[in-house]
Design a protein around this motif. Sequence first.
Motif, mmCIF file in Angstrom:
data_model
loop_
_atom_site.group_PDB
_atom_site.id
_atom_site.type_symbol
_atom_site.label_atom_id
_atom_site.label_comp_id
_atom_site.label_asym_id
_atom_site.label_seq_id
_atom_site.Cartn_x
_atom_site.Cartn_y
_atom_site.Cartn_z
ATOM 1 N N SER A 228 0.828 -1.208 0.000
ATOM 2 C CA SER A 228 0.000 0.000 0.000
ATOM 3 C C SER A 228 0.863 1.259 0.000
ATOM 4 O O SER A 228 0.584 2.219 -0.735
ATOM 5 N N ALA A 229 1.915 1.254 0.819
ATOM 6 C CA ALA A 229 2.807 2.409 0.873
ATOM 7 C C ALA A 229 3.510 2.619 -0.468
ATOM 8 O O ALA A 229 3.673 3.749 -0.935
ATOM 9 N N ASP A 230 3.908 1.514 -1.093
ATOM 10 C CA ASP A 230 4.559 1.603 -2.406
ATOM 11 C C ASP A 230 3.594 2.150 -3.460
ATOM 12 O O ASP A 230 3.979 2.964 -4.311
ATOM 13 N N GLU A 231 2.329 1.728 -3.403
ATOM 14 C CA GLU A 231 1.331 2.201 -4.344
ATOM 15 C C GLU A 231 1.062 3.699 -4.161
ATOM 16 O O GLU A 231 0.948 4.451 -5.141
ATOM 17 N N MET A 232 0.971 4.149 -2.902
ATOM 18 C CA MET A 232 0.745 5.574 -2.641
ATOM 19 C C MET A 232 1.936 6.406 -3.094
ATOM 20 O O MET A 232 1.768 7.511 -3.629
ATOM 21 N N GLU A 233 3.125 5.867 -2.936
ATOM 22 C CA GLU A 233 4.316 6.580 -3.401
ATOM 23 C C GLU A 233 4.325 6.677 -4.920
ATOM 24 O O GLU A 233 4.702 7.718 -5.493
ATOM 25 N N ARG A 234 3.897 5.633 -5.585
ATOM 26 C CA ARG A 234 3.824 5.649 -7.050
ATOM 27 C C ARG A 234 2.815 6.684 -7.523
ATOM 28 O O ARG A 234 3.076 7.431 -8.489
ATOM 29 N N LEU A 235 1.647 6.761 -6.880
ATOM 30 C CA LEU A 235 0.645 7.734 -7.242
ATOM 31 C C LEU A 235 1.140 9.156 -7.053
ATOM 32 O O LEU A 235 0.915 10.043 -7.875
ATOM 33 N N ALA A 236 1.849 9.383 -5.967
ATOM 34 C CA ALA A 236 2.380 10.719 -5.688
ATOM 35 C C ALA A 236 3.423 11.116 -6.743
ATOM 36 O O ALA A 236 3.491 12.268 -7.180
ATOM 37 N N ASN A 237 4.225 10.169 -7.188
ATOM 38 C CA ASN A 237 5.255 10.459 -8.188
ATOM 39 C C ASN A 237 4.656 10.727 -9.570
ATOM 40 O O ASN A 237 5.285 11.372 -10.414
ATOM 41 N N ASN A 238 3.445 10.208 -9.817
ATOM 42 C CA ASN A 238 2.812 10.362 -11.118
ATOM 43 C C ASN A 238 1.885 11.579 -11.209
ATOM 44 O O ASN A 238 1.258 11.799 -12.247
#
Length: 241
Positions: A228-238
């Motif tokens: 979940s943390a990795d997914e939220m980080e990916r969304l923030a980077n995009n």
Amino acid sequence: MIRALYSSASAMAAQQQNLDIISNNIANMNTVAYKKVRSAFQDALYSAMDTRRRPEPVNLQIGNGVRVAATQRHFGYGKMQETGRPLDFAIEGEGFFVLLRPDGRLCYTRDGSFQISAEQVGERVVKRLVTSRGEYVLDLNGQPLEVDNMDAIAGRFGIAVFPNPEGLEAVGHNCFVETEASGQAVYGYPATVRQGFIELSNVDLAEEMAQLILAQRAYQLSARVLQSADEMERLANNLRE
């Protein structure tokens, strides 16, 4: 967000270590006089959260995960099993058999499955009680126990007790050595030794399976947090303006 990655990763590493300990307990279910081990967890260093308000609240902190702080050995007594073998011995209650290692150091064990070693001393053959690895079993006087009459052995063992047996260091082969945490050995403890019996391990399979399931669930949840943390980080980077 990076802190969440580190916290969940530390939890997975801690549960992996916990799983290793549980698996070792299960593997030694049938080891004579084995004492089970438990993991002791400890939370990691806390950090103060950033805030624009002044003064900063003293309780505005966030943790940084978990770690295995110690392993605790439980010296509860295992069940007695009758073998009928005259060289099997079991201690009722507390205490340890005292062994003399080849390097001259003493070690201590609850495993009373012994053998006889015949040795030439001068012009006579002396029979001494030893472990399967050739370590001498010591008597009340701190000397290798000589076997003359099998019916009179049980009362001649040198039994040692410790102020804190959980502080003993395991060195393998069912043996422990004294440490500063265990305190010094007290010799000559009046324990009852039963001949023709062995002490089984104190591992409870049902308890270990319950601990195994808990460790597995904790690992799975930590992995889910990591994802979940990795997914939220990916969304923030995009994100795009």
